[in-house]
Structure formats: C-alpha cells, structure tokens
Design a protein around this motif. Structure first.
Motif, PDB file in Angstrom:
ATOM      1  N   UNK A   1      -5.890 -12.309   7.471  1.00 26.46           N
ATOM      2  CA  UNK A   1      -4.755 -12.231   6.543  1.00 26.46           C
ATOM      3  C   UNK A   1      -5.063 -11.305   5.366  1.00 26.46           C
ATOM      4  N   UNK A   2      -6.281 -11.350   4.792  1.00 27.17           N
ATOM      5  CA  UNK A   2      -6.591 -10.395   3.720  1.00 27.17           C
ATOM      6  C   UNK A   2      -6.503  -8.941   4.190  1.00 27.17           C
ATOM      7  N   UNK A   3      -6.906  -8.674   5.432  1.00 27.77           N
ATOM      8  CA  UNK A   3      -6.806  -7.305   5.970  1.00 27.77           C
ATOM      9  C   UNK A   3      -5.346  -6.886   6.105  1.00 27.77           C
ATOM     10  N   UNK A   4      -4.487  -7.787   6.542  1.00 20.58           N
ATOM     11  CA  UNK A   4      -3.058  -7.483   6.646  1.00 20.58           C
ATOM     12  C   UNK A   4      -2.502  -7.141   5.263  1.00 20.58           C
ATOM     13  N   UNK A   5      -2.941  -7.889   4.250  1.00 17.37           N
ATOM     14  CA  UNK A   5      -2.485  -7.637   2.877  1.00 17.37           C
ATOM     15  C   UNK A   5      -2.984  -6.285   2.379  1.00 17.37           C
ATOM     16  N   UNK A   6      -4.239  -5.965   2.658  1.00 16.86           N
ATOM     17  CA  UNK A   6      -4.817  -4.674   2.251  1.00 16.86           C
ATOM     18  C   UNK A   6      -4.025  -3.518   2.856  1.00 16.86           C
ATOM     19  N   UNK A   7      -3.729  -3.634   4.152  1.00 13.61           N
ATOM     20  CA  UNK A   7      -2.958  -2.583   4.845  1.00 13.61           C
ATOM     21  C   UNK A   7      -1.613  -2.361   4.166  1.00 13.61           C
ATOM     22  N   UNK A   8      -0.934  -3.462   3.856  1.00 19.49           N
ATOM     23  CA  UNK A   8       0.370  -3.375   3.206  1.00 19.49           C
ATOM     24  C   UNK A   8       0.252  -2.646   1.872  1.00 19.49           C
ATOM     25  N   UNK A   9      -0.762  -3.014   1.092  1.00 20.71           N
ATOM     26  CA  UNK A   9      -0.912  -2.444  -0.246  1.00 20.71           C
ATOM     27  C   UNK A   9      -1.215  -0.947  -0.207  1.00 20.71           C
ATOM     28  N   UNK A  10      -1.831  -0.483   0.859  1.00 17.00           N
ATOM     29  CA  UNK A  10      -2.163   0.944   0.963  1.00 17.00           C
ATOM     30  C   UNK A  10      -0.916   1.815   1.073  1.00 17.00           C
ATOM     31  N   UNK A  11       0.144   1.282   1.667  1.00 16.61           N
ATOM     32  CA  UNK A  11       1.344   2.104   1.905  1.00 16.61           C
ATOM     33  C   UNK A  11       2.562   1.647   1.103  1.00 16.61           C
ATOM     34  N   UNK A  12       2.448   0.532   0.396  1.00 14.25           N
ATOM     35  CA  UNK A  12       3.607  -0.035  -0.309  1.00 14.25           C
ATOM     36  C   UNK A  12       3.941   0.761  -1.565  1.00 14.25           C
ATOM     37  N   UNK A  13       5.201   0.662  -2.033  1.00 13.73           N
ATOM     38  CA  UNK A  13       5.565   1.240  -3.338  1.00 13.73           C
ATOM     39  C   UNK A  13       4.721   0.615  -4.450  1.00 13.73           C
ATOM     40  N   UNK A  14       4.782   1.224  -5.634  1.00 21.79           N
ATOM     41  CA  UNK A  14       3.970   0.738  -6.763  1.00 21.79           C
ATOM     42  C   UNK A  14       4.288  -0.714  -7.093  1.00 21.79           C
ATOM     43  N   UNK A  15       5.582  -1.081  -7.033  1.00 25.09           N
ATOM     44  CA  UNK A  15       6.000  -2.454  -7.327  1.00 25.09           C
ATOM     45  C   UNK A  15       7.117  -2.819  -6.363  1.00 25.09           C
ATOM     46  N   UNK A  16       7.116  -4.045  -5.898  1.00 21.24           N
ATOM     47  CA  UNK A  16       8.031  -4.426  -4.819  1.00 21.24           C
ATOM     48  C   UNK A  16       8.233  -5.935  -4.794  1.00 21.24           C
ATOM     49  N   UNK A  17       9.316  -6.340  -4.145  1.00 25.77           N
ATOM     50  CA  UNK A  17       9.541  -7.755  -3.843  1.00 25.77           C
ATOM     51  C   UNK A  17       8.993  -8.036  -2.448  1.00 25.77           C
ATOM     52  N   UNK A  18       8.612  -9.279  -2.204  1.00 25.68           N
ATOM     53  CA  UNK A  18       8.015  -9.664  -0.927  1.00 25.68           C
ATOM     54  C   UNK A  18       8.732 -10.883  -0.372  1.00 25.68           C
ATOM     55  N   UNK A  19       9.106 -10.824   0.903  1.00 23.81           N
ATOM     56  CA  UNK A  19       9.609 -12.016   1.591  1.00 23.81           C
ATOM     57  C   UNK A  19       8.860 -12.128   2.911  1.00 23.81           C
ATOM     58  N   UNK A  20       8.199 -13.264   3.114  1.00 23.17           N
ATOM     59  CA  UNK A  20       7.435 -13.462   4.332  1.00 23.17           C
ATOM     60  C   UNK A  20       7.940 -14.654   5.114  1.00 23.17           C
ATOM     61  N   UNK A  21       7.901 -14.515   6.451  1.00 26.37           N
ATOM     62  CA  UNK A  21       8.282 -15.618   7.335  1.00 26.37           C
ATOM     63  C   UNK A  21       7.037 -16.096   8.073  1.00 26.37           C
ATOM     64  N   UNK A  22       6.765 -17.409   8.033  1.00 31.46           N
ATOM     65  CA  UNK A  22       5.673 -18.012   8.778  1.00 31.46           C
ATOM     66  C   UNK A  22       4.336 -17.359   8.387  1.00 31.46           C
ATOM     67  N   UNK A  23       3.588 -16.792   9.334  1.00 31.94           N
ATOM     68  CA  UNK A  23       2.334 -16.120   8.989  1.00 31.94           C
ATOM     69  C   UNK A  23       2.568 -15.017   7.958  1.00 31.94           C
ATOM     70  N   UNK A  24       3.729 -14.369   8.009  1.00 31.54           N
ATOM     71  CA  UNK A  24       4.042 -13.305   7.051  1.00 31.54           C
ATOM     72  C   UNK A  24       4.064 -13.798   5.619  1.00 31.54           C
ATOM     73  N   UNK A  25       4.456 -15.057   5.413  1.00 33.04           N
ATOM     74  CA  UNK A  25       4.448 -15.622   4.058  1.00 33.04           C
ATOM     75  C   UNK A  25       3.022 -15.858   3.581  1.00 33.04           C
TER      76      UNK A  25
END
Length: 242
Positions: free
Chosen positions: A48-72
């Motif tokens: 899960x930390x690796x999934x978060x790291x990947x997201x942060x590498x390509x995400x905008x500077x600031x953003x809203x997040x909505x996760x479902x199940x494992x995504x949350x």
C-alpha cells in the motif's frame, strides 16, 4: 457560467482490489461538473505504501482523494506520506486496522489464498464469479449486467496482480494514526449490506475522525459505487462542497 467561477479541484479516484476505472464509471458522469476526475491505476505494486508513492509521483500538487475498499487504504497511505497535498478525503467500503493477530488473521489469510488458488488453477474469471457472491447486495445477485461488469473488470487483471495486491493487503499498515490526524473535509461511507467491510467498522472509523460525515447507502453491498451510483455521487457532491 458556474464552471468558470472557480477552477475545478483535481479528484483522484482510487479503485480497490482487482478493480479499475469500471468501479467509478457509473459515478463519474454525475460528479464531473464539480471535480476534475482522474482514476488511478495501482499497476503491479505489492504494498500500500508503494501504491501511494506511485500516485504521488504523478499527481497534481494538491488534490482531493476518494478511495473504494483497498483504494481507501491507499488514500490513507497518501495522507501519511504527504498530508499537505490532500485537500479532502473520502473513504468508501473500507477498513483501517492491520491484519488481526491469531486465528482471525490466519482465517483472512486462508480465505484470500483460496481465492488466489482458484485464480491460478481455474482463471481469474472463475475466481471473480465466486468472489462476487458476497460482494453485492443479495438482491443484486440476479442483476446479470451488474455481475458481469464486476466479473469482467476482475478478469482484465492477471493472477500475478491479484497475488501482489493480496500481499499488499495482508501487510496493510494500521491506519488509526492517520485517521486521527485528518483535518480536511472527510467522508466515510459504505453500503448498508456491505458484509466485507460492515457499517460498524465505518462507525468505528468515524469515532476516530469526529468531524467526518458518515453516509450509508441503502440497498448496497461492498460494490456501492456500481450498485448505487446516484447515492454515492450525492454523498461525494456534498463532500466536495464542504
């Protein structure tokens, strides 16, 4: 005219175990006027930390997040790693505790390994057909179009991806400190018939985040965004406006 009055907030939508943009597809058209929606792909990440790291590498500077199940759970890891970048967070049909100690943890491990064994020996589609039985509201099991959409979504991913994501979930971090640290608009929500991540679990999460809004979707199981898209969209719109 309204859409020109303020720039839309980027909203990153995080799918759960073996899910992809399909899980959010019914909801996106209902909220796209209020947010710039982008669905995240976890790729072959096995933590899960690796999934978060990947997201942060390509995400905008600031953003809203909505996760479902494992995504949350991934969304909470994003907050753990970069709290200053998250403007608001929605946690749907999910959990927050690490793998249980003792028999309960072994039972969960065993259940997940049985599904992986089916995926390896009979194919992901066969596994998904078994898995989906407990994942929707009982009355929706006869909804052939819904069941096929869920099974087909799973069948797009390999048994190797399934194994990587199971590994991620079994090693999931304790998210209680992250929940207690949240100081942005927070939505916690689930289907009223979610047997995988029951309402009581979401009530316990809300107790850790007193300012969070708790929404319960009537006549929905674990796959609430696909089962009750309008109710999910309404909750997300209220949260986006908070």
């Amino acid at each position: 005219m309204g859409k020109y009055m303020h720039q839309q907030e980027p909203l990153l939508l995080l799918p759960g175990l073996m899910c992809d943009k399909t899980v959010w597809a019914p909801v996106i058209p209902l909220i796209t006027h209020a947010a710039d929606c982008q669905v995240v792909d976890h790729g072959a990440a096995d933590s899960l930390p690796q999934m978060a790291e990947q997201l942060l590498q390509t995400a905008p500077a600031r953003f809203a997040l909505a996760g479902h199940s494992m995504g949350a759970r991934v969304a909470l890891e994003v907050v753990r790693q970069a709290p200053e970048r998250v403007s608001r967070i929605a946690l749907l049909d999910t959990g927050y505790l690490p793998l249980a100690q003792g028999d309960a943890g072994l039972a969960e491990q065993d259940k997940r390994q049985q599904l992986l064994h089916i995926a390896r020996t009979q194919g992901v589609r066969s596994m998904a057909s078994a898995w989906v039985q407990g994942m929707v509201h009982p009355q929706r099991l006869s909804d052939a179009a819904l069941i096929e959409a869920i099974v087909a979504m799973f069948a797009c991913k390999s048994a190797d991806i399934f194994e990587a994501q199971i590994r991620a979930l079994l090693a999931r971090p304790d998210a209680r400190p992250v929940l207690q640290s949240l100081n942005v608009p927070t939505l916690i929500a689930c289907g009223d018939q979610d047997s995988w991540a029951p309402l009581a679990q979401h009530q316990a999460m809300q107790a850790l985040v007193p300012h969070a809004r708790l929404s319960v979707f009537a006549d929905a199981g674990h796959m609430a965004p696909m089962e009750q898209a309008h109710a999910v969209a309404d909750a997300l719109l209220q949260w986006l406006a908070a």
